[in-house]
Motif scaffolding. Structure first.
Motif, PDB file in Angstrom:
ATOM      1  N   LEU A  36       0.834  -1.199   0.000  1.00 34.77           N
ATOM      2  CA  LEU A  36       0.000   0.000   0.000  1.00 34.77           C
ATOM      3  C   LEU A  36       0.869   1.249   0.000  1.00 34.77           C
ATOM      4  O   LEU A  36       1.873   1.318   0.711  1.00 34.77           O
ATOM      5  N   SER A  37       0.466   2.225  -0.770  1.00 31.03           N
ATOM      6  CA  SER A  37       1.144   3.518  -0.803  1.00 31.03           C
ATOM      7  C   SER A  37       0.132   4.561  -0.362  1.00 31.03           C
ATOM      8  O   SER A  37      -0.929   4.698  -0.964  1.00 31.03           O
ATOM      9  N   PHE A  38       0.444   5.275   0.720  1.00 34.11           N
ATOM     10  CA  PHE A  38      -0.463   6.272   1.271  1.00 34.11           C
ATOM     11  C   PHE A  38      -0.051   7.673   0.856  1.00 34.11           C
ATOM     12  O   PHE A  38       1.128   7.974   0.722  1.00 34.11           O
ATOM     13  N   TYR A  39      -1.049   8.535   0.697  1.00 33.46           N
ATOM     14  CA  TYR A  39      -0.833   9.967   0.542  1.00 33.46           C
ATOM     15  C   TYR A  39      -1.792  10.647   1.501  1.00 33.46           C
ATOM     16  O   TYR A  39      -2.986  10.337   1.515  1.00 33.46           O
ATOM     17  N   ALA A  40      -1.266  11.554   2.307  1.00 30.97           N
ATOM     18  CA  ALA A  40      -2.105  12.252   3.280  1.00 30.97           C
ATOM     19  C   ALA A  40      -1.825  13.737   3.234  1.00 30.97           C
ATOM     20  O   ALA A  40      -0.687  14.160   3.048  1.00 30.97           O
ATOM     21  N   GLN A  41      -2.875  14.497   3.404  1.00 33.57           N
ATOM     22  CA  GLN A  41      -2.750  15.943   3.563  1.00 33.57           C
ATOM     23  C   GLN A  41      -3.351  16.274   4.914  1.00 33.57           C
ATOM     24  O   GLN A  41      -4.580  16.269   5.068  1.00 33.57           O
ATOM     25  N   MET A  42      -2.479  16.470   5.899  1.00 39.77           N
ATOM     26  CA  MET A  42      -2.888  16.783   7.270  1.00 39.77           C
ATOM     27  C   MET A  42      -1.641  17.161   8.049  1.00 39.77           C
ATOM     28  O   MET A  42      -0.534  17.088   7.505  1.00 39.77           O
ATOM     29  N   SER A  43      -1.789  17.522   9.296  1.00 43.08           N
ATOM     30  CA  SER A  43      -0.627  17.886  10.101  1.00 43.08           C
ATOM     31  C   SER A  43       0.260  16.653  10.314  1.00 43.08           C
ATOM     32  O   SER A  43      -0.212  15.512  10.294  1.00 43.08           O
ATOM     33  N   ASP A  44       1.539  16.886  10.522  1.00 46.23           N
ATOM     34  CA  ASP A  44       2.478  15.789  10.756  1.00 46.23           C
ATOM     35  C   ASP A  44       2.091  14.969  11.988  1.00 46.23           C
ATOM     36  O   ASP A  44       2.176  13.740  11.973  1.00 46.23           O
ATOM     37  N   ASP A  45       1.672  15.647  13.062  1.00 44.51           N
ATOM     38  CA  ASP A  45       1.272  14.932  14.275  1.00 44.51           C
ATOM     39  C   ASP A  45       0.067  14.036  14.031  1.00 44.51           C
ATOM     40  O   ASP A  45       0.037  12.889  14.479  1.00 44.51           O
ATOM     41  N   TRP A  47      -0.860  12.777  11.138  1.00 47.63           N
ATOM     42  CA  TRP A  47      -0.438  11.687  10.262  1.00 47.63           C
ATOM     43  C   TRP A  47       0.285  10.598  11.060  1.00 47.63           C
ATOM     44  O   TRP A  47      -0.008   9.422  10.924  1.00 47.63           O
ATOM     45  N   ARG A  48       1.249  10.980  11.891  1.00 48.53           N
ATOM     46  CA  ARG A  48       1.993   9.983  12.666  1.00 48.53           C
ATOM     47  C   ARG A  48       1.053   9.174  13.543  1.00 48.53           C
ATOM     48  O   ARG A  48       1.180   7.959  13.638  1.00 48.53           O
ATOM     49  N   SER A  49       0.109   9.828  14.170  1.00 43.09           N
ATOM     50  CA  SER A  49      -0.865   9.134  15.012  1.00 43.09           C
ATOM     51  C   SER A  49      -1.709   8.166  14.186  1.00 43.09           C
ATOM     52  O   SER A  49      -1.916   7.008  14.570  1.00 43.09           O
ATOM     53  N   TRP A  50      -2.195   8.622  13.032  1.00 35.56           N
ATOM     54  CA  TRP A  50      -3.060   7.791  12.195  1.00 35.56           C
ATOM     55  C   TRP A  50      -2.313   6.580  11.646  1.00 35.56           C
ATOM     56  O   TRP A  50      -2.804   5.459  11.718  1.00 35.56           O
ATOM     57  N   ILE A  51      -1.107   6.779  11.114  1.00 35.10           N
ATOM     58  CA  ILE A  51      -0.392   5.665  10.490  1.00 35.10           C
ATOM     59  C   ILE A  51       0.044   4.642  11.533  1.00 35.10           C
ATOM     60  O   ILE A  51       0.037   3.435  11.266  1.00 35.10           O
ATOM     61  N   GLU A  52       0.398   5.080  12.727  1.00 35.63           N
ATOM     62  CA  GLU A  52       0.751   4.120  13.782  1.00 35.63           C
ATOM     63  C   GLU A  52      -0.458   3.282  14.172  1.00 35.63           C
ATOM     64  O   GLU A  52      -0.355   2.070  14.353  1.00 35.63           O
TER      65      GLU A  52
END
Length: 74
Positions: A36-45, A47-52
């Motif tokens: 899977l290849s993800f692309y996200a537009q959101m704050s870094d914090d 994103w890190r929370s979501w991907i973990e």
């Protein structure tokens, strides 16, 4: 077929978890030969929370460790 639990649907065949590419905040993905290849537009914090959380839930559902190639996962 949903790629991941919690997805909100598809636009032109592309799955979305939050919003769409016309929104300020969104996550989308594509299936590549390497995974899977993800692309996200959101704050870094955010994103890190979501991907973990995604990796933890995917590990539980699939029954094997899920991670990123740069961390040694294949």
């Amino acid at each position: 077929m949903r790629v991941c639990r919690g997805g909100i649907g598809y636009k032109n065949g592309i799955p979305y978890w939050f919003g769409e590419d016309s929104n300020d905040i969104f996550i989308t993905t594509s299936v590549e030969p390497s995974g899977l290849s993800f692309y996200a537009q959101m704050s870094d914090d955010d994103w890190r929370s979501w991907i973990e959380r995604f990796k933890l839930e995917a590990t539980q559902v699939l029954g094997f460790d899920v991670g990123e190639p740069e961390d040694g996962f294949m």
